[in-house]
Design a protein around this motif. Structure first.
Motif, PDB file in Angstrom:
ATOM      1  N   LYS A 185      49.308  27.762  43.115  1.00  0.00           N
ATOM      2  CA  LYS A 185      48.381  26.664  43.442  1.00  0.00           C
ATOM      3  C   LYS A 185      47.333  27.139  44.442  1.00  0.00           C
ATOM      4  CE  LYS A 185      50.188  22.877  45.061  1.00  0.00           C
ATOM      5  NZ  LYS A 185      51.272  21.999  45.593  1.00  0.00           N
ATOM      6  N   GLU A 186      47.794  27.825  45.488  1.00  0.00           N
ATOM      7  CA  GLU A 186      46.878  28.281  46.541  1.00  0.00           C
ATOM      8  C   GLU A 186      45.905  29.334  46.019  1.00  0.00           C
ATOM      9  OE1 GLU A 186      49.227  29.525  49.883  1.00  0.00           O
ATOM     10  OE2 GLU A 186      50.052  27.511  50.220  1.00  0.00           O
ATOM     11  N   ILE A 187      46.397  30.240  45.174  1.00  0.00           N
ATOM     12  CA  ILE A 187      45.525  31.269  44.595  1.00  0.00           C
ATOM     13  C   ILE A 187      44.426  30.609  43.758  1.00  0.00           C
ATOM     14  CG2 ILE A 187      45.425  33.137  42.887  1.00  0.00           C
ATOM     15  CD1 ILE A 187      48.207  34.026  43.892  1.00  0.00           C
ATOM     16  N   THR A 188      44.808  29.633  42.923  1.00  0.00           N
ATOM     17  CA  THR A 188      43.837  28.943  42.058  1.00  0.00           C
ATOM     18  C   THR A 188      42.803  28.188  42.891  1.00  0.00           C
ATOM     19  OG1 THR A 188      45.593  28.678  40.407  1.00  0.00           O
ATOM     20  CG2 THR A 188      43.607  27.371  40.097  1.00  0.00           C
ATOM     21  N   ALA A 189      43.276  27.477  43.918  1.00  0.00           N
ATOM     22  CA  ALA A 189      42.371  26.692  44.761  1.00  0.00           C
ATOM     23  C   ALA A 189      41.402  27.580  45.542  1.00  0.00           C
ATOM     24  CB  ALA A 189      43.179  25.831  45.725  1.00  0.00           C
ATOM     25  N   ALA A 190      41.805  28.836  45.824  1.00  0.00           N
ATOM     26  CA  ALA A 190      40.942  29.761  46.573  1.00  0.00           C
ATOM     27  C   ALA A 190      39.673  30.118  45.797  1.00  0.00           C
ATOM     28  CB  ALA A 190      41.713  31.029  46.929  1.00  0.00           C
ATOM     29  N   PHE A 191      39.659  29.854  44.496  1.00  0.00           N
ATOM     30  CA  PHE A 191      38.483  30.129  43.655  1.00  0.00           C
ATOM     31  C   PHE A 191      37.640  28.866  43.448  1.00  0.00           C
ATOM     32  CE2 PHE A 191      41.163  33.718  42.794  1.00  0.00           C
ATOM     33  CZ  PHE A 191      40.286  34.769  42.577  1.00  0.00           C
ATOM     34  N   PRO A 261      52.316  35.932  30.811  1.00  0.00           N
ATOM     35  CA  PRO A 261      53.775  36.052  30.742  1.00  0.00           C
ATOM     36  C   PRO A 261      54.398  36.611  32.015  1.00  0.00           C
ATOM     37  CG  PRO A 261      52.735  37.741  29.397  1.00  0.00           C
ATOM     38  CD  PRO A 261      51.643  36.867  29.894  1.00  0.00           C
ATOM     39  N   GLN A 262      53.585  37.237  32.868  1.00  0.00           N
ATOM     40  CA  GLN A 262      54.104  37.863  34.077  1.00  0.00           C
ATOM     41  C   GLN A 262      53.068  37.751  35.197  1.00  0.00           C
ATOM     42  OE1 GLN A 262      55.353  41.890  33.403  1.00  0.00           O
ATOM     43  NE2 GLN A 262      55.444  42.403  35.559  1.00  0.00           N
ATOM     44  N   ILE A 263      53.514  37.352  36.398  1.00  0.00           N
ATOM     45  CA  ILE A 263      52.592  37.247  37.548  1.00  0.00           C
ATOM     46  C   ILE A 263      53.153  38.044  38.724  1.00  0.00           C
ATOM     47  CG2 ILE A 263      51.206  35.645  38.947  1.00  0.00           C
ATOM     48  CD1 ILE A 263      50.745  35.239  36.083  1.00  0.00           C
ATOM     49  N   SER A 264      54.020  39.005  38.439  1.00  0.00           N
ATOM     50  CA  SER A 264      54.533  39.925  39.467  1.00  0.00           C
ATOM     51  C   SER A 264      54.099  41.331  39.074  1.00  0.00           C
ATOM     52  CB  SER A 264      56.057  39.861  39.546  1.00  0.00           C
ATOM     53  OG  SER A 264      56.485  38.555  39.841  1.00  0.00           O
ATOM     54  N   GLY A 265      53.626  42.107  40.048  1.00  0.00           N
ATOM     55  CA  GLY A 265      53.158  43.461  39.755  1.00  0.00           C
ATOM     56  C   GLY A 265      51.648  43.555  39.869  1.00  0.00           C
ATOM     57  N   LEU A 266      51.188  44.737  40.209  1.00  0.00           N
ATOM     58  CA  LEU A 266      49.766  44.949  40.503  1.00  0.00           C
ATOM     59  C   LEU A 266      48.869  44.579  39.323  1.00  0.00           C
ATOM     60  CD1 LEU A 266      48.095  46.072  42.909  1.00  0.00           C
ATOM     61  CD2 LEU A 266      48.090  48.270  41.730  1.00  0.00           C
ATOM     62  N   GLY A 267      49.149  45.132  38.159  1.00  0.00           N
ATOM     63  CA  GLY A 267      48.304  44.891  36.984  1.00  0.00           C
ATOM     64  C   GLY A 267      48.286  43.432  36.564  1.00  0.00           C
ATOM     65  N   ALA A 268      49.471  42.778  36.586  1.00  0.00           N
ATOM     66  CA  ALA A 268      49.571  41.382  36.151  1.00  0.00           C
ATOM     67  C   ALA A 268      48.785  40.458  37.083  1.00  0.00           C
ATOM     68  CB  ALA A 268      51.041  40.958  36.108  1.00  0.00           C
ATOM     69  N   VAL A 269      48.863  40.702  38.397  1.00  0.00           N
ATOM     70  CA  VAL A 269      48.139  39.852  39.352  1.00  0.00           C
ATOM     71  C   VAL A 269      46.641  40.135  39.279  1.00  0.00           C
ATOM     72  CG1 VAL A 269      47.982  39.075  41.745  1.00  0.00           C
ATOM     73  CG2 VAL A 269      50.179  39.835  40.844  1.00  0.00           C
ATOM     74  N   ASP A 270      46.272  41.412  39.080  1.00  0.00           N
ATOM     75  CA  ASP A 270      44.855  41.754  38.883  1.00  0.00           C
ATOM     76  C   ASP A 270      44.270  40.945  37.729  1.00  0.00           C
ATOM     77  OD1 ASP A 270      44.949  43.587  40.915  1.00  0.00           O
ATOM     78  OD2 ASP A 270      44.940  45.371  39.620  1.00  0.00           O
ATOM     79  N   GLU A 271      45.029  40.882  36.644  1.00  0.00           N
ATOM     80  CA  GLU A 271      44.563  40.182  35.436  1.00  0.00           C
ATOM     81  C   GLU A 271      44.346  38.689  35.721  1.00  0.00           C
ATOM     82  OE1 GLU A 271      46.279  39.313  30.972  1.00  0.00           O
ATOM     83  OE2 GLU A 271      46.944  41.152  31.976  1.00  0.00           O
ATOM     84  N   LEU A 272      45.286  38.080  36.461  1.00  0.00           N
ATOM     85  CA  LEU A 272      45.160  36.662  36.798  1.00  0.00           C
ATOM     86  C   LEU A 272      43.927  36.419  37.666  1.00  0.00           C
ATOM     87  CD1 LEU A 272      46.122  33.720  37.044  1.00  0.00           C
ATOM     88  CD2 LEU A 272      47.544  34.444  38.979  1.00  0.00           C
ATOM     89  N   LEU A 273      43.761  37.224  38.728  1.00  0.00           N
ATOM     90  CA  LEU A 273      42.646  37.003  39.643  1.00  0.00           C
ATOM     91  C   LEU A 273      41.295  37.275  38.981  1.00  0.00           C
ATOM     92  CD1 LEU A 273      44.939  36.744  41.700  1.00  0.00           C
ATOM     93  CD2 LEU A 273      43.496  37.924  43.344  1.00  0.00           C
ATOM     94  N   GLN A 274      41.257  38.254  38.098  1.00  0.00           N
ATOM     95  CA  GLN A 274      40.019  38.502  37.357  1.00  0.00           C
ATOM     96  C   GLN A 274      39.696  37.315  36.449  1.00  0.00           C
ATOM     97  OE1 GLN A 274      37.859  41.352  37.629  1.00  0.00           O
ATOM     98  NE2 GLN A 274      36.620  39.770  36.615  1.00  0.00           N
ATOM     99  N   GLY A 275      40.735  36.761  35.811  1.00  0.00           N
ATOM    100  CA  GLY A 275      40.546  35.584  34.951  1.00  0.00           C
ATOM    101  C   GLY A 275      40.035  34.387  35.735  1.00  0.00           C
ATOM    102  N   LEU A 276      40.600  34.164  36.928  1.00  0.00           N
ATOM    103  CA  LEU A 276      40.153  33.048  37.769  1.00  0.00           C
ATOM    104  C   LEU A 276      38.723  33.258  38.266  1.00  0.00           C
ATOM    105  CD1 LEU A 276      43.440  32.469  39.827  1.00  0.00           C
ATOM    106  CD2 LEU A 276      42.443  30.899  38.147  1.00  0.00           C
ATOM    107  N   SER A 277      38.393  34.522  38.549  1.00  0.00           N
ATOM    108  CA  SER A 277      37.030  34.849  38.988  1.00  0.00           C
ATOM    109  C   SER A 277      36.024  34.587  37.868  1.00  0.00           C
ATOM    110  CB  SER A 277      36.971  36.308  39.441  1.00  0.00           C
ATOM    111  OG  SER A 277      35.676  36.658  39.847  1.00  0.00           O
ATOM    112  N   ASP A 278      36.365  35.007  36.651  1.00  0.00           N
ATOM    113  CA  ASP A 278      35.489  34.777  35.486  1.00  0.00           C
ATOM    114  C   ASP A 278      35.313  33.276  35.226  1.00  0.00           C
ATOM    115  OD1 ASP A 278      35.370  37.511  35.201  1.00  0.00           O
ATOM    116  OD2 ASP A 278      36.821  37.601  33.559  1.00  0.00           O
ATOM    117  N   LEU A 279      36.411  32.533  35.374  1.00  0.00           N
ATOM    118  CA  LEU A 279      36.398  31.098  35.086  1.00  0.00           C
ATOM    119  C   LEU A 279      35.553  30.329  36.100  1.00  0.00           C
ATOM    120  CD1 LEU A 279      37.676  28.990  33.153  1.00  0.00           C
ATOM    121  CD2 LEU A 279      39.606  28.849  34.735  1.00  0.00           C
ATOM    122  N   SER A 280      35.663  30.712  37.372  1.00  0.00           N
ATOM    123  CA  SER A 280      35.010  29.958  38.453  1.00  0.00           C
ATOM    124  C   SER A 280      33.632  30.495  38.818  1.00  0.00           C
ATOM    125  CB  SER A 280      35.895  29.984  39.697  1.00  0.00           C
ATOM    126  OG  SER A 280      36.022  31.314  40.177  1.00  0.00           O
ATOM    127  N   GLY A 281      33.381  31.782  38.490  1.00  0.00           N
ATOM    128  CA  GLY A 281      32.138  32.409  38.916  1.00  0.00           C
ATOM    129  C   GLY A 281      32.158  32.815  40.381  1.00  0.00           C
TER     130      GLY A 281
END
Length: 432
Positions: A185-191, A261-281
């Motif tokens: 929740k906090e990660i998403t709201a940060a964007f 499918p996974q939010i633990s590990g460097l690559g998986a978290v990178d993917e999530l944050l990049q997706g949130l960045s693309d979505l929010s600008g």
């Protein structure tokens, strides 16, 4: 590609899986003003309630239709009607989550017909959402019941509305603790995004004292938020078991989605944050860039202790996938993987075989391993084999703080690596 093998035994020895009604109940507990109602015998409900209370160490609201031998034969309509009316009078829930059990599924009660008749006889129930979930405990496991409850919610409660460009829906699978939900929740709201989390266990089972007693859940996703999901611009589904719920929203409202499918590990978290960045600008905040550097350092510090360690896991499919991915990325070897139920994610695991079985199968395969990862029922196996146990999944009965544990995002992954690394380190020290 992993080969998924179902053990064909006439009896389950030291069961690993928990039932579908328990999973559905857990999902319902993430909604505010909710009263889960299990349609079955009192024993079914008592068992689920005790398991949840012991795991979270919180008061758990849970009701039963209290079926007896006679009502099982004659049909449960009167019991359902009386249970709903009693709950409305005494607890005044904002939502009721009605869930079948093995008893009533075997009998074959026409639940939709019963609910229609009850509403016809009691027009005062018209505005009360009663969300029905079919959850036979002779089939599937906790993860299946949890996913079925979320699917029922997505089918029944969201309403169409004008798209809100900042609003996103986060669908959380049973693999995530209240602490994990809070972190996401906090990660998403940060964007700059406004997340509606379903189910939001971080507001109901995180462990907090309320100002006054309530017989229903005091926190979680509100009914108003559930109605507004149809206005979300995007759905982020965390865990493969949430894919079907995301597809329901896509079909009903045309909302695009992505499954993580996974939010633990460097690559998986990178993917999530990049997706949130693309979505929010919005660029990834400095806070998370710094946490990423901390995780990189933690990986450097701990990888010496993970290399070529043999690990055996017995977990629900979504959680199994996440843990296997992280362990293998750190250089550990998966000696055995046991799970509870079928899932398409299992075949994508980068190991040879996955067993759908019980803790007897787990013990047979675990000899010579360096670490066991499963729930508290693996403690005796750990003692017999003299192999350390890292407790994960449900239930965890002999440790405190299960509502607070976090293993997602950069911060949660760092914490998880240190906990596992310390277990390996202690094991090496004990050998000297």
């Amino acid at each position: 590609m992993a080969a998924v093998i179902s053990r064909q035994k006439s009896v389950s020895v030291n069961p690993l899986k928990q039932s579908q009604p328990l999973g559905a109940t857990l999902a319902f507990l993430g909604l505010k003003g909710m009263m889960p109602l299990l349609h079955g015998s009192q024993g079914c409900t008592a068992f689920a309630k005790v398991s949840l209370v012991r795991h979270f160490r919180e008061a758990i609201p849970l009701a039963t239709t209290a079926m007896t031998e006679v009502t099982t034969i004659l049909g449960g309509e009167d019991n359902i009607e009386q249970a709903i009316l009693t709950l409305v009078e005494k607890s005044q829930p904002q939502i009721i989550g009605l869930c079948t059990t093995g008893l009533t599924e075997t009998r074959g009660d026409d639940m939709e017909g019963i609910l229609k008749n009850v509403r016809k006889r009691h027009p005062e129930l018209y505005d009360l959402p009663i969300v029905f979930v079919s959850a036979p405990d002779f089939r599937g496991a906790l993860q299946d019941g949890f996913a079925a409850a979320v699917e029922s919610l997505m089918r029944e409660l969201p309403q169409p509305g004008e798209t809100r460009p900042q609003q996103v829906t986060l669908l959380m699978s049973s693999a995530f603790s209240p602490g994990d939900v809070q972190e996401l929740k906090e990660i998403t709201a940060a964007f700059g995004l406004i997340p509606i989390v379903v189910p939001n266990l971080s507001a109901s089972l995180d462990g907090h004292l309320d100002d006054s007693y309530s017989s229903v859940t005091t926190g979680g996703t509100t009914l108003a938020e559930l109605r507004e999901i149809g206005s979300s611009v995007y759905t982020l589904a965390f865990g493969e078991s949430m894919r079907a719920s995301a597809q329901i929203l896509e079909k009903r409202f045309g909302i695009p989605f992505e499954v993580f499918p996974q939010i633990s590990g460097l690559g998986a978290v990178d993917e999530l944050l990049q997706g949130l960045s693309d979505l929010s600008g919005i660029a990834v905040p400095e806070k998370y860039r710094y946490q990423r550097r901390q995780l990189q350092d933690a990986m450097l510090d701990t990888h010496f202790y993970f290399g070529h360690k043999r690990v055996c896991l017995a977990l629900e499919p979504d959680l199994l996938f996440a843990r296997v991915g992280l362990l293998m990325a750190m250089g550990a070897e998966i000696q055995a993987a046991v799970t509870t139920t079928k899932s398409p994610i299992l075949e994508t695991l980068p190991i040879e075989t996955v067993i759908i079985g019980d803790l007897e199968d787990f013990e047979d395969l675990a000899s010579g391993a360096d670490l066991l990862i499963t729930n508290s029922h693996g403690a005796e196996i750990s003692q017999r084999l003299k192999i350390p146990l890292f407790r994960q999944g449900f239930p965890i009965l002999d440790r405190l703080g299960n509502g607070y544990s976090c293993s997602v995002g950069y911060r949660g992954t760092t914490q998880l690596l240190f906990e596992l690394g310390n277990l390996f380190l202690s094991q090496e020290e004990s050998r000297h």
